[in-house]
Motif scaffolding. Structure first.
Motif, PDB file in Angstrom:
ATOM      1  N   ALA A 200      -3.377   3.955   2.437  1.00 17.27           N
ATOM      2  CA  ALA A 200      -2.691   3.960   1.149  1.00 17.27           C
ATOM      3  C   ALA A 200      -1.896   5.251   0.978  1.00 17.27           C
ATOM      4  O   ALA A 200      -2.372   6.333   1.312  1.00 17.27           O
TER       5      ALA A 200
ATOM      6  N   HIS B 167       0.690   2.241  -4.818  1.00 14.30           N
ATOM      7  CA  HIS B 167      -0.713   2.628  -4.675  1.00 14.30           C
ATOM      8  C   HIS B 167      -0.921   4.134  -4.868  1.00 14.30           C
ATOM      9  O   HIS B 167      -2.024   4.640  -4.685  1.00 14.30           O
TER      10      HIS B 167
ATOM     11  N   LEU C 124      -1.359   7.530  -1.135  1.00 13.92           N
ATOM     12  CA  LEU C 124      -1.907   8.096  -2.366  1.00 13.92           C
ATOM     13  C   LEU C 124      -1.062   9.223  -2.938  1.00 13.92           C
ATOM     14  O   LEU C 124      -1.009   9.401  -4.153  1.00 13.92           O
TER      15      LEU C 124
ATOM     16  N   ARG D 169       0.815  -1.219   0.000  1.00  9.68           N
ATOM     17  CA  ARG D 169       0.000   0.000   0.000  1.00  9.68           C
ATOM     18  C   ARG D 169       0.851   1.272   0.000  1.00  9.68           C
ATOM     19  O   ARG D 169       0.395   2.338   0.350  1.00  9.68           O
TER      20      ARG D 169
ATOM     21  N   GLY E  88      -5.734   2.245  -5.031  1.00 13.20           N
ATOM     22  CA  GLY E  88      -5.374   2.897  -3.771  1.00 13.20           C
ATOM     23  C   GLY E  88      -6.570   3.549  -3.107  1.00 13.20           C
ATOM     24  O   GLY E  88      -6.702   3.534  -1.878  1.00 13.20           O
TER      25      GLY E  88
END
Length: 175
Positions: free
Chosen positions: A110, A62, A112, A58, A98
């Motif tokens: 996540a 992601h 991001l 993650r 994600g």
């Protein structure tokens, strides 16, 4: 994380809304693969990469940046007729991974916004049951996760597809 099957839901929904005129079967197949691709980061566990590290599960894979880079490369290789539409579709497919993970009730969130921000994010509302990994998926817990995803991912996306297609039909009649 949602199950690998539910990560395919966004590309399928997007393909239904965009239709055959813009997306071919190979493009949809690539969209599904890209939606699942970020979870290849679990290979890092076997290589000693810790979950919370940038390249851990993650993490960087992601991120929205990873989605942008991969989808631009793939779209450039595929050279579709509707390049912008396909590139945006593929980006939405991979970026959705994600984002869906951020809606789960477990894990670390996540990354991001990696590399700008290495923090792991969760959505304020986290209704998706986190999926068990490996052989424990084939248990009652795995079935409960699939049932949860049916209501939290598949049904809402089906509703969005029906709404979008209905709106397209109404607009087409008005022309």
């Amino acid at each position: 994380m949602p199950t690998i099957m539910s990560h395919a839901a966004v590309p399928i929904a997007g393909a239904l809304v965009l239709g055959h005129g813009r997306l071919t079967v190979p493009i949809v197949a690539v969209g599904i693969a890209l939606a699942m691709l970020p979870d290849l980061d679990v290979i890092g566990f076997g290589l000693g990469v810790q979950y919370g590290e940038a390249w851990g599960h993650r993490g960087a894979s992601h991120s929205l940046l990873a989605a942008a880079i991969f989808t631009l490369l793939v779209a450039a290789i595929m050279r579709p007729v509707h390049f912008k539409t396909v590139a945006l579709y593929l980006f939405a497919c991979m970026a959705s991974h994600g984002i869906l993970d951020a809606f789960t009730n477990g894990g670390l969130g996540a990354a991001l916004f990696w590399p700008v921000d290495g923090a792991r994010y969760f959505a304020p509302f986290r209704p998706i049951e986190v999926s068990p990994i490996g052989s424990s998926f084939f248990t009652g817990r795995g079935l409960a996760v699939l049932w949860s995803e049916f209501f939290t991912i598949w049904l809402p996306l089906a509703g969005c597809v029906i709404l979008a297609l209905s709106m397209k039909r109404v607009l087409a009649r008005q022309e």
